[in-house]
Design an enzyme around this catalytic site. Structure first.
Site, PDB file in Angstrom:
ATOM      1  CE  LYS A 238     -28.734 -18.408   7.717  1.00  0.00           C
ATOM      2  NZ  LYS A 238     -27.296 -18.173   7.479  1.00  0.00           N
TER       3      LYS A 238
ATOM      4  CG  ASP B  45     -27.834 -17.734   4.064  1.00  0.00           C
ATOM      5  OD1 ASP B  45     -26.721 -17.913   4.582  1.00  0.00           O
ATOM      6  OD2 ASP B  45     -28.453 -18.656   3.496  1.00  0.00           O
TER       7      ASP B  45
HETATM    8  P1  NDP Z   1     -26.575 -16.549  -3.087  1.00  0.00           P
HETATM    9  O1  NDP Z   1     -28.040 -16.441  -3.127  1.00  0.00           O
HETATM   10  O2  NDP Z   1     -25.757 -15.374  -3.459  1.00  0.00           O
HETATM   11  O3  NDP Z   1     -26.109 -17.809  -3.970  1.00  0.00           O
HETATM   12  C1  NDP Z   1     -26.467 -19.132  -3.639  1.00  0.00           C
HETATM   13  C2  NDP Z   1     -26.032 -20.109  -4.707  1.00  0.00           C
HETATM   14  O4  NDP Z   1     -26.396 -21.453  -4.360  1.00  0.00           O
HETATM   15  C3  NDP Z   1     -26.716 -19.862  -5.990  1.00  0.00           C
HETATM   16  O5  NDP Z   1     -25.932 -20.312  -7.045  1.00  0.00           O
HETATM   17  C4  NDP Z   1     -27.987 -20.712  -5.761  1.00  0.00           C
HETATM   18  O6  NDP Z   1     -28.749 -20.950  -6.880  1.00  0.00           O
HETATM   19  C5  NDP Z   1     -27.413 -21.945  -5.226  1.00  0.00           C
HETATM   20  N1  NDP Z   1     -28.412 -22.694  -4.484  1.00  0.00           N
HETATM   21  C6  NDP Z   1     -29.154 -22.285  -3.430  1.00  0.00           C
HETATM   22  N2  NDP Z   1     -29.967 -23.253  -3.004  1.00  0.00           N
HETATM   23  C7  NDP Z   1     -29.758 -24.289  -3.818  1.00  0.00           C
HETATM   24  C8  NDP Z   1     -30.304 -25.584  -3.887  1.00  0.00           C
HETATM   25  N3  NDP Z   1     -31.245 -26.004  -3.012  1.00  0.00           N
HETATM   26  N4  NDP Z   1     -29.817 -26.401  -4.846  1.00  0.00           N
HETATM   27  C9  NDP Z   1     -28.847 -25.988  -5.701  1.00  0.00           C
HETATM   28  N5  NDP Z   1     -28.295 -24.781  -5.669  1.00  0.00           N
HETATM   29  C10 NDP Z   1     -28.746 -23.938  -4.758  1.00  0.00           C
HETATM   30  O7  NDP Z   1     -26.192 -17.057  -1.639  1.00  0.00           O
HETATM   31  P2  NDP Z   1     -24.810 -16.957  -0.858  1.00  0.00           P
HETATM   32  O8  NDP Z   1     -23.669 -16.988  -1.810  1.00  0.00           O
HETATM   33  O9  NDP Z   1     -24.927 -15.855   0.098  1.00  0.00           O
HETATM   34  O10 NDP Z   1     -24.833 -18.321  -0.035  1.00  0.00           O
HETATM   35  C11 NDP Z   1     -24.214 -19.530  -0.483  1.00  0.00           C
HETATM   36  C12 NDP Z   1     -23.894 -20.426   0.702  1.00  0.00           C
HETATM   37  O11 NDP Z   1     -22.998 -19.746   1.592  1.00  0.00           O
HETATM   38  C13 NDP Z   1     -25.091 -20.814   1.563  1.00  0.00           C
HETATM   39  O12 NDP Z   1     -24.854 -22.101   2.109  1.00  0.00           O
HETATM   40  C14 NDP Z   1     -25.048 -19.785   2.692  1.00  0.00           C
HETATM   41  O13 NDP Z   1     -25.706 -20.254   3.840  1.00  0.00           O
HETATM   42  C15 NDP Z   1     -23.551 -19.690   2.894  1.00  0.00           C
HETATM   43  N6  NDP Z   1     -23.058 -18.494   3.562  1.00  0.00           N
HETATM   44  C16 NDP Z   1     -23.402 -17.230   3.158  1.00  0.00           C
HETATM   45  C17 NDP Z   1     -22.864 -16.125   3.789  1.00  0.00           C
HETATM   46  C18 NDP Z   1     -23.152 -14.736   3.358  1.00  0.00           C
HETATM   47  O14 NDP Z   1     -22.671 -13.818   4.003  1.00  0.00           O
HETATM   48  N7  NDP Z   1     -23.901 -14.506   2.283  1.00  0.00           N
HETATM   49  C19 NDP Z   1     -21.968 -16.277   4.930  1.00  0.00           C
HETATM   50  C20 NDP Z   1     -21.622 -17.632   5.243  1.00  0.00           C
HETATM   51  C21 NDP Z   1     -22.174 -18.680   4.577  1.00  0.00           C
HETATM   52  P3  NDP Z   1     -30.359 -20.960  -6.667  1.00  0.00           P
HETATM   53  O15 NDP Z   1     -30.714 -19.776  -5.825  1.00  0.00           O
HETATM   54  O16 NDP Z   1     -30.890 -20.886  -8.021  1.00  0.00           O
HETATM   55  O17 NDP Z   1     -30.733 -22.241  -6.025  1.00  0.00           O
HETATM   56  O1  2IT Z   2     -24.215 -18.066   7.309  1.00  0.00           O
HETATM   57  C1  2IT Z   2     -23.759 -16.955   7.624  1.00  0.00           C
HETATM   58  O2  2IT Z   2     -22.826 -16.835   8.416  1.00  0.00           O
HETATM   59  C2  2IT Z   2     -24.351 -15.766   7.005  1.00  0.00           C
HETATM   60  N1  2IT Z   2     -25.236 -15.901   6.165  1.00  0.00           N
HETATM   61  C3  2IT Z   2     -23.907 -14.398   7.423  1.00  0.00           C
HETATM   62  C4  2IT Z   2     -24.601 -13.965   8.682  1.00  0.00           C
HETATM   63  C5  2IT Z   2     -24.363 -12.546   9.091  1.00  0.00           C
HETATM   64  O3  2IT Z   2     -25.001 -12.164  10.091  1.00  0.00           O
HETATM   65  O4  2IT Z   2     -23.584 -11.830   8.488  1.00  0.00           O
END
Ligand code: NDP
Ligand code: 2IT
Length: 446
Positions: free
Chosen positions: A126, A166
């Site tokens: 990561k 992410d």
């Molecule tokens: P995005 O940036 O697309 O969206 C993240 C969301 O969470 C936004 O609404 C953001 O608002 C909010 N957020 C982030 N940090 C905080 C915080 N500290 N407090 C409150 N709200 C927060 O990210 P993703 O949708 O990609 O990721 C969302 C979750 O899913 C994370 O936990 C990520 O690790 C997980 N994930 C993502 C994957 C991927 O492929 N993208 C795969 C697997 C898991 P703001 O930015 O304003 O804080």
């Molecule tokens: O938390 C996760 O699994 C991700 N943000 C996706 C990682 C990836 O390599 O696609």
């Protein structure tokens, strides 16, 4: 907590002070693994878990960049190369002001187990930065990404370490990062996933995490002869994962009634539709970072500063960020009859919150199992890049669906085998651990 876990946690805390999220992630896994270590003392004497909590490598670097007004900024960049026993390091990059070494270590640690569960050959890593994309122009984001990659490129490669997106890192950022990697190395390779469709990306990758979450929830519900169709669903977040989850749940006939942001949550009692789901993408792209815009546009109630866990729903899909659902939230959901909590974010539920769900024997899955569809589809992108052949949408979606079903089976069967039927946390932690542990045993003192 057993003596073994207590000793391990004391060591982890002593060596990694001020990293509470990392401690939390390790503790959750260690408690599950006690069941394995009792049956397999060879893992314990080889100190496999003690090795797994120590990253193979951590890279930390300066990222200087200039804003549109000519002012200089200095951020901190990281890449945690946690475990490469079963494949090259693989995991996302997070750009968010809350990013610290400890946050990325927790995410890298989780990633090791998650990637193992996908059954694809990917180790865990990561990275990211404390850069805040909020309110930044495209040019500023580009300059930041170019500076970030100018250091990172020497530590990654298609067979070494393959980053992806992410929080705060989507196709736009992956594009800027990829462009810079190519300039620095003269190499056109699958060094990053989540690429644009015209330049090596995979169909379905943007949707994959959220779709996978819903496929997993559907599998869990099936074990109780139920389905997501007709269910009322609370989703948190409005980013990439929340969008995919809301879209698939709606397609399958569920009513998604909430979304949330750092500013609060919206309650859309009629349920989302295509127009509203499409607006989620606009909100994200606006860089305003507030879900209040949704409430204003569609004239639905907005609750500032609140999480959506006090709404009466059948299913909850936390898709925003870590520790967004605590013990009180869990009690509130249970009180209102919620039967299924399927995590889209990484570690969105606190340890105490998770305990409530497990005690109540509702369907509860940890993110490392239910959100693995994103990285699994990244793995499929890597395969397509190596073959230099893109697969059609249906093929990727089918493979993703099958992988989620397999992960569900692994969790279910493993939990059963280790005497805790229905406990998806144990199932995921043990299921993910065994493959990595065996690979480490085979490879000697690594
Ligand atoms: P995005 O940036 O697309 O969206 C993240 C969301 O969470 C936004 O609404 C953001 O608002 C909010 N957020 C982030 N940090 C905080 C915080 N500290 N407090 C409150 N709200 C927060 O990210 P993703 O949708 O990609 O990721 C969302 C979750 O899913 C994370 O936990 C990520 O690790 C997980 N994930 C993502 C994957 C991927 O492929 N993208 C795969 C697997 C898991 P703001 O930015 O304003 O804080
Ligand atoms: O938390 C996760 O699994 C991700 N943000 C996706 C990682 C990836 O390599 O696609």
């Amino acid at each position: 907590m057993s003596e073994y876990v207590q000793t391990l946690m004391a060591q982890v805390k002593g060596k990694n002070p001020s990293e509470p999220e990392f401690h939390q992630a390790v503790q959750e896994v260690a408690e599950s693994l006690e069941l394995v270590l009792q049956r397999h003392p060879e893992y314990r004497s080889a100190k496999i878990l003690e090795r797994m909590v120590e990253p193979e490598r951590v890279v930390m670097f300066r990222v200087p960049w200039m804003d549109d007004q000519g002012e200089f900024h200095i951020n901190r960049g990281f890449r945690i190369q946690m475990n490469s026993a079963i494949g090259p390091y693989k995991g996302g990059l997070r750009f968010h002001p809350s990013v610290t070494l400890g946050i990325l270590k927790f995410l890298a640690f989780e990633q090791v187990f998650k990637n193992s569960l996908t059954s694809l050959p990917m180790g865990g890593g990561k990275g990211g930065s404390d850069f805040d994309p909020k309110g930044k122009s495209d040019h500023e984001v580009m300059r930041f990404c170019q500076s970030f990659m100018t250091e990172l490129y020497r530590h990654i490669g298609p067979d070494v370490d393959v980053p992806a997106g992410d929080i705060g890192v989507g196709t736009r950022e992956i594009g800027f990062l990829f462009g810079q990697y190519k300039r620095l190395t003269k190499e056109y390779s699958g060094v990053l996933t989540g690429k644009g469709l015209n330049w090596g990306g995979s169909l379905i990758r943007p949707e994959a995490t959220g779709y996978g979450v819903v496929y997993f929830a559907e599998e869990m519900l099936k074990t109780r002869n139920q389905s997501i169709a007709g269910k009322t669903v609370a989703v948190s977040g409005f980013g990439n994962v929340a969008w995919g989850a809301a879209r698939k749940a709606t397609q399958l006939g569920a009513k998604v009634v909430t979304l949330s942001g750092p500013d609060g949550f919206v309650f859309d009692s009629g349920g989302l539709n295509e127009e509203r789901i499409a607006y989620m993408l606009e909100m994200r792209a606006s860089a305003r970072d507030q879900v209040a815009d949704f409430a204003a546009k569609f004239k639905v109630p907005f609750y500032p500063g609140k999480h959506p866990w006090n709404i009466k729903v059948d299913v909850a899909l936390p898709c925003a960020t870590q520790n967004e659902l605590n013990q009180e939230d869990a009690q509130e959901l249970l009180k209102n009859g919620c039967q299924c909590v399927c995590e889209g974010a990484n570690m969105p539920t606190t340890l105490e919150g998770a305990k409530r769900f497990i005690e109540a024997k509702i369907l509860y899955s940890p993110g490392k199992a239910s959100n693995a569809g994103g990285v699994a589809t990244s793995g499929l992108e890597m395969s397509q890049n190596s073959m230099r052949l893109p697969w059609p949408r249906e093929e990727v979606d089918q493979r993703l669906h099958q992988i989620m079903k397999n992960i569900h089976q692994t969790c279910l069967q493993t939990a059963e085998r280790y005497g805790t039927p229905g406990n998806y946390v144990n199932g995921a932690n043990i299921g993910g651990f065994l493959k990595v542990a065996d690979a480490m045993m085979d490879q000697g003192l690594v």
